[in-house]
Design an enzyme around this catalytic site. Structure first.
Site, mmCIF file in Angstrom:
data_model
loop_
_atom_site.group_PDB
_atom_site.id
_atom_site.type_symbol
_atom_site.label_atom_id
_atom_site.label_comp_id
_atom_site.label_asym_id
_atom_site.label_seq_id
_atom_site.Cartn_x
_atom_site.Cartn_y
_atom_site.Cartn_z
ATOM 1 N N GLU A 238 -4.070 -4.836 -10.119
ATOM 2 C CA GLU A 238 -4.374 -5.351 -8.786
ATOM 3 C C GLU A 238 -5.821 -5.021 -8.426
ATOM 4 O O GLU A 238 -6.157 -3.857 -8.174
ATOM 5 C CB GLU A 238 -3.431 -4.750 -7.732
ATOM 6 C CG GLU A 238 -3.725 -5.360 -6.358
ATOM 7 C CD GLU A 238 -2.836 -4.830 -5.245
ATOM 8 O OE1 GLU A 238 -1.864 -4.137 -5.536
ATOM 9 O OE2 GLU A 238 -3.152 -5.113 -4.077
ATOM 10 N N LYS A 370 16.328 5.612 -7.589
ATOM 11 C CA LYS A 370 15.777 4.267 -7.782
ATOM 12 C C LYS A 370 16.390 3.218 -6.851
ATOM 13 O O LYS A 370 16.471 2.045 -7.199
ATOM 14 C CB LYS A 370 15.943 3.813 -9.246
ATOM 15 C CG LYS A 370 15.295 4.778 -10.221
ATOM 16 C CD LYS A 370 15.538 4.435 -11.658
ATOM 17 C CE LYS A 370 14.949 5.505 -12.545
ATOM 18 N NZ LYS A 370 15.237 5.338 -13.955
ATOM 19 N N ASP A 446 8.428 7.770 -14.386
ATOM 20 C CA ASP A 446 9.354 6.648 -14.424
ATOM 21 C C ASP A 446 8.965 5.683 -13.301
ATOM 22 O O ASP A 446 9.158 5.988 -12.123
ATOM 23 C CB ASP A 446 10.778 7.180 -14.202
ATOM 24 C CG ASP A 446 11.822 6.103 -14.431
ATOM 25 O OD1 ASP A 446 11.485 4.914 -14.259
ATOM 26 O OD2 ASP A 446 12.966 6.453 -14.761
ATOM 27 N N HIS A 544 -10.789 -8.634 -0.754
ATOM 28 C CA HIS A 544 -9.879 -9.157 -1.777
ATOM 29 C C HIS A 544 -10.478 -10.384 -2.450
ATOM 30 O O HIS A 544 -10.324 -10.565 -3.653
ATOM 31 C CB HIS A 544 -8.506 -9.470 -1.182
ATOM 32 C CG HIS A 544 -7.549 -8.329 -1.356
ATOM 33 N ND1 HIS A 544 -6.727 -8.194 -2.431
ATOM 34 C CD2 HIS A 544 -7.351 -7.230 -0.596
ATOM 35 C CE1 HIS A 544 -6.038 -7.075 -2.333
ATOM 36 N NE2 HIS A 544 -6.404 -6.476 -1.217
#
Ligand code: ADP
Length: 558
Positions: A238, A370, A446, A544
């Site tokens: 990104e 998660k 993770d 951006h």
């Protein structure tokens, strides 16, 4: 790193059982809870000491009066029985636990050595049931690659046995990849094959590899945090993210740095068990949450690891199902395997005394791993961290191109009110997960745990008569480790090394992982500061367009 342990038939007890806790399983509705084991320990210790003292006194008298030692009276017989009984009890209680801890810890020792010495542990295919050749084609493996590829394509050779049958991980990946190409008719040339150590992932990080994905790693920094100057590795695609975090780091550094505190540190696992009735489920809840029983649970839980140390158990009920949320410290490991093993010890231990307990799953989602869940937001999971800084007025103006009042106002309207309007759960921030995920990928965490690890509330206040800005991020569930899982792989381990937190901390186990958690929070603080500033100044879209949009005409790219 996080592996769900399948439910298994409880193993026979080897832990202290039936001594002092012998009655604990036979709890009936309305009964008082069983006598705590530590009281029993005290009673037997006292019996041992009293019997020994009495016998010593008697024997001294006999020696003085020349009475033969084998002439014993009734009280002496009682004292000898008491001595023998208490000795047997104490030996079986402490001796078995000691031997078990030595045996279980010796498994860890080898691994510790490899981790501490920077070597990677030898691949252990037997760790992963999927890699075992059970169910594999019994026929002999052909010698030529071409024949093996044909065998895989024809379905005669299972793809997953290639590593173990060939004993060469790179060759196995190449053959699998060629078979995949033929089966799908798709070229995957853009996915590199060479330049990766496939043995390092065998049995622990990735099954059936056909290549690896390349991700760029950038650094933001220096992040001045608790007196350290850190360069934070971030793996991302990104555009603008690292530039923005870097700008936040600059504002923090020019204001004297940030400070952090880890106010809680414990990984959780919550098995679920079903009982014949809600009353029985409540009885176990009462037992597990009774502080008097903590010592017993502690001994049983801790015996499978030197690093896992039980902190507590909290239970929730749904009908006749009991969800038991165990929390434990896990040293420098993220800790899911460790906590699961400890929980399994306790479940095995409880099964004899609660024979009507049907363990449905080692993980009942009250953990909660998660998944977005209020329990982590409120109770914490992994490391709970607050990171704060005071940003000086001129830094807000010169580096962040805005002013304190606009920042405070935007934070209230966007991160607090806006997130409330959206019904957010731990999402009272601008983009914590951007930074968390980029650091997680770079350092071998993770990435799926970004769900709860990104829970964050960002607070902004004007201080010093409105001139300066106090900013803080509170993150209750940052799940990180510096040993185990992906942290051992070469690239990820290099990124941990850059931060000075590679591997296990020998002097103070757990401090590497805690430091990494503070780095995550510190980088989030920088990211929040920069993005909120960009939005307050109305710069977001422009930046951006500059960093996140290539000027290349993509329609002309082959
Ligand atoms: P996790 O529980 O995060 O899934 P693993 O079980 O994969 O982690 O890895 C942790 C391993 O590292 C254990 O075998 C443990 O004994 C070993 N270890 C060595 N040093 C440490 C330490 N300082 N803290 C935690 N674990 C350590």
């Amino acid at each position: 790193m996080a592996v769900e342990v399948r439910r298994r038939v409880p193993a026979p007890h080897a832990a202290p059982r039936g001594r002092g806790t012998g009655e604990k399983g036979r709890v009936q509705a309305g009964d008082a809870l069983p006598l705590p084991i530590r009281h029993t320990n005290l009673i037997f210790s006292a019996l041992f000491a009293a019997s020994l003292a009495y016998l010593m006194r008697r024997w001294r008298e006999k020696i003085r009066t020349s009475t033969p030692l084998h002439v014993v009276g009734l009280t002496e017989i009682f004292a000898i029985c008491g001595l023998v009984a208490s000795l047997i009890y104490l030996l079986s209680f402490f001796g078995i636990a000691f031997v078990q801890s030595v045996v279980s810890n010796s498994d860890d020792e080898d691994e510790d050595f490899l981790i501490a010495s920077g070597q990677k542990p030898a691949p252990a295919p037997q760790q992963c049931a999927l890699l075992q050749s059970a169910g594999a084609a019994p026929e002999k493996m052909p010698e030529e690659d071409e024949e093996i590829v044909a065998g895989v394509v024809a379905g005669k050779i299972p793809s997953y046995v290639l590593e173990t049958r060939l004993g060469d991980c790179r060759r196995a990946a190449g053959i699998r990849r060629e078979a995949l190409r033929r089966i799908t008719g798709r070229e995957i040339d853009g996915l590199p094959l060479d330049g990766f150590d496939y043995a390092s992932i065998l049995g622990q990080c990735c099954e059936m590899p056909v290549g690896y994905v390349q991700l760029p790693v950038g650094v933001a920094g220096p992040l001045v945090l608790d007196g350290r100057r850190l360069y934070v590795p971030m793996a991302t695609t990104e555009g603008c993210l690292i530039a923005s975090t870097n700008r936040g780091c600059k504002a923090i550094a020019e204001s004297g740095g940030a400070s952090s505190v880890v106010y809680r540190d414990g990984m959780t696992r919550a098995p679920v068990a079903r009982f014949p009735s809600a009353r029985r489920a409540a009885e176990l809840k009462g037992f597990l949450e009774d502080p008097a029983n903590f010592d017993t649970l502690n001994v049983v839980f801790n015996r499978s690891s030197r690093f896992a140390r039980l902190q507590g158990v909290k239970c929730a009920m749904a009908g006749r199902n009991l969800y038991m949320r165990f929390t434990c410290s896990t040293g420098d490991a993220m800790g899911m395997n460790m906590v699961s093993k400890g929980v399994q010890n306790v479940l095995d231990y409880l099964q004899d005394d609660f024979p009507d307990m049907d363990v449905v799953s080692i993980s009942g989602n009250f953990c909660s791993d998660k998944k977005s869940a209020a329990v982590n937001w409120i109770e914490g999971r992994g490391k709970s961290v607050v990171c704060e800084a005071v940003i000086r007025e001129e830094v807000v103006r010169k580096v962040l191109k805005t002013n304190v009042q606009s920042l405070v106002e935007l934070n209230v309207i966007k991160n607090l009110a806006g997130s409330a309007v959206a019904g957010a759960l731990g999402g009272f921030n601008a983009h914590a997960s951007n930074i968390v995920t980029a650091i997680f990928i770079a350092t071998g965490q993770d990435p799926a745990q970004n769900v709860e690890s990104s829970q964050c509330i960002t607070m902004l206040e004007a201080i010093n008569d409105g001139r300066d800005l106090h900013i803080s991020v509170t993150m209750p569930s940052i799940e990180v480790g510096t040993v185990g899982g992906g942290t051992q792989l070469a690239s990820q381990s290099a990124c941990l090394d850059l931060l000075g937190v590679k591997g296990a901390n020998r002097e103070s186990p757990g401090s590497n992982a805690r430091l990494l958690a503070t780095v995550v929070a510190g980088a989030v603080l920088a990211g929040e500061l920069s993005l909120i500033s960009a939005q307050a100044a109305g710069h977001l879209v422009q930046s951006h367009m500059k960093y996140n949009r290539s000027s290349r005409d993509m329609s002309k790219v082959a």
